[in-house]
Motif scaffolding. Structure first.
Motif, PDB file in Angstrom:
ATOM      1  N   SER A 175      36.714  63.487 -18.638  1.00  0.00           N
ATOM      2  CA  SER A 175      35.954  62.396 -19.259  1.00  0.00           C
ATOM      3  C   SER A 175      36.858  61.253 -19.721  1.00  0.00           C
ATOM      4  O   SER A 175      38.064  61.431 -19.901  1.00  0.00           O
ATOM      5  CB  SER A 175      35.152  62.922 -20.447  1.00  0.00           C
ATOM      6  N   GLN A 176      36.260  60.085 -19.899  1.00  0.00           N
ATOM      7  CA  GLN A 176      36.962  58.903 -20.401  1.00  0.00           C
ATOM      8  C   GLN A 176      36.615  58.753 -21.887  1.00  0.00           C
ATOM      9  O   GLN A 176      35.867  57.862 -22.284  1.00  0.00           O
ATOM     10  CB  GLN A 176      36.531  57.659 -19.625  1.00  0.00           C
ATOM     11  N   GLN A 181      41.470  56.944 -24.650  1.00  0.00           N
ATOM     12  CA  GLN A 181      41.707  55.516 -24.481  1.00  0.00           C
ATOM     13  C   GLN A 181      42.623  54.986 -25.588  1.00  0.00           C
ATOM     14  O   GLN A 181      43.522  54.172 -25.326  1.00  0.00           O
ATOM     15  CB  GLN A 181      40.375  54.768 -24.479  1.00  0.00           C
ATOM     16  N   ILE A 196      44.856  56.806 -17.460  1.00  0.00           N
ATOM     17  CA  ILE A 196      43.919  57.895 -17.707  1.00  0.00           C
ATOM     18  C   ILE A 196      43.382  58.382 -16.371  1.00  0.00           C
ATOM     19  O   ILE A 196      42.800  57.611 -15.604  1.00  0.00           O
ATOM     20  CB  ILE A 196      42.761  57.435 -18.616  1.00  0.00           C
ATOM     21  N   GLU A 198      41.040  61.025 -13.975  1.00  0.00           N
ATOM     22  CA  GLU A 198      39.861  61.882 -13.996  1.00  0.00           C
ATOM     23  C   GLU A 198      40.201  63.313 -13.590  1.00  0.00           C
ATOM     24  O   GLU A 198      39.486  64.244 -13.938  1.00  0.00           O
ATOM     25  CB  GLU A 198      38.785  61.319 -13.060  1.00  0.00           C
TER      26      GLU A 198
END
Length: 340
Positions: A175-176, A181, A196, A198
């Motif tokens: 997940s982001q 972040q 980042i 996945e």
């Protein structure tokens, strides 16, 4: 952010701690012995070719993990076999909102956590016997990371950067999240590249592809990367080991974004560089052979994949490590100087 670097006096930990502190973060490092004393007295010193002067970071340095408090982020910059002995102390400083970023080479203890499929929450016994680490660290606190920079500890409290600044990050479920972040931005502000991803597990395999082959071959032969890749026999051995590992990884859903030949070519371009395992061998340190190679062979067993080349190199390197540790010595061949 309040950051704790466990292993903050080591090569990678010191590199991270110095740059993160310079960027304005509150950094505490956990160190021991002469390294601890030097950092407490003189600060943590980092030399970089891109910097005209050394970075001297005034970080907080402690000996006991229990003296750290509850930080926002913990960077676990110790080797895989060093985690289990400190797991209770580590767990004691992981608060509900603390992010733990393990920075070990090889297959990590958390590999199958938050990974849907037939092996979900399967313990990787080679790096986490009995699943003891899994039991004490909630996977919700963990963010995956792959370490690419090359650094070394020149003396206690003094780190020298060789090359690289990439620390890709990834949530275990891909997940982001807001927290990843923020951490990626924190790393960027300190001068690192931390994209980042996945699929952090595929990135782990890409790095491991080289570590699990060139590291043990270099320890067995005392040869640098360029020499291994230019010798037809060792190059073929590395290729066969990589192909066995690729079969295992692809059964687990991993996608390799480069092929074997490109990966070998990349290693050759590094030049006459001693791998970390060869450096450890010459210093008499315990080799990371279980995390780098034993774990891959374990995954070969659970995926019903034959690993003749991996298993042979593993057996030889394990015996080499046993002999060196039993003698409490080091093993280094003298440099050959040719007269013209």
């Amino acid at each position: 952010m309040k950051i704790c670097v466990i292993g903050g006096g080591g090569a990678i930990g010191g590199y991270l701690a110095a740059k993160l502190a310079r960027a304005g973060n509150q950094v505490t490092v956990v160190a021991r012995g002469a390294t601890l004393a030097t950092i407490q007295k003189n600060g943590l010193t980092l030399y970089m070719e891109s910097e005209p002067r050394p970075i001297v970071a005034q970080v907080r340095a402690v000996e006991k993990i229990s003296d750290v408090g509850i930080p926002d982020v913990i960077m676990l910059a110790v080797k895989a076999h060093q985690i289990e002995p400190i797991i209770d102390d580590l767990a004691s400083i992981v608060g509900p909102e603390t992010t733990l970023i393990p920075m070990q080479n090889g297959i990590p203890w958390w590999y199958f956590q938050n990974l849907p499929g037939p092996f979900e929450n399967f313990p990787v016994e080679t790096v986490d016997a009995g699943g003891q680490i899994m039991k004490k660290i909630n996977p919700r606190n963990v963010i995956g990371c792959v370490v690419y920079p090359a650094t070394y500890a020149e003396s206690p409290g003094v780190i020298r950067h060789v090359e690289g600044n990439r620390f890709p990050l990834g949530e275990l479920d891909g997940s982001q999240s807001e927290r990843i972040q923020k951490i990626s931005q924190m790393m960027s502000d300190a001068g690192f590249k931390s994209p980042i991803l996945e699929d952090i597990r595929s990135e782990i395999w890409l790095k491991l592809w080289g570590n699990m082959t060139f590291n043990p071959i270099s320890a067995l032969t005392h040869e640098h990367l360029e020499g291994i890749c230019r010798n037809p026999l060792t190059k073929d051995l590395a290729r066969n080991m990589m192909l066995e590992a690729q079969t295992i990884a692809e059964k687990l859903g991993v996608i390799f974004r480069v092929d074997v030949e490109r990966r070998i070519s990349g290693a050759e371009k590094v030049g006459k560089h001693k791998t970390s395992m060869l450096q450890d061998l010459e210093a008499g340190n315990n080799l990371e052979i279980d995390a780098l190679l034993g774990s891959v062979i374990e995954l070969g067993r659970i995926t019903n994949t034959l690993t003749p080349c991996l298993s042979t190199v593993f057996a030889l390197t394990k015996l080499l490590n046993t002999k060196v540790q039993a003698s409490q010595g080091r093993l280094a061949l003298p440099e050959l100087v040719l007269e013209h």
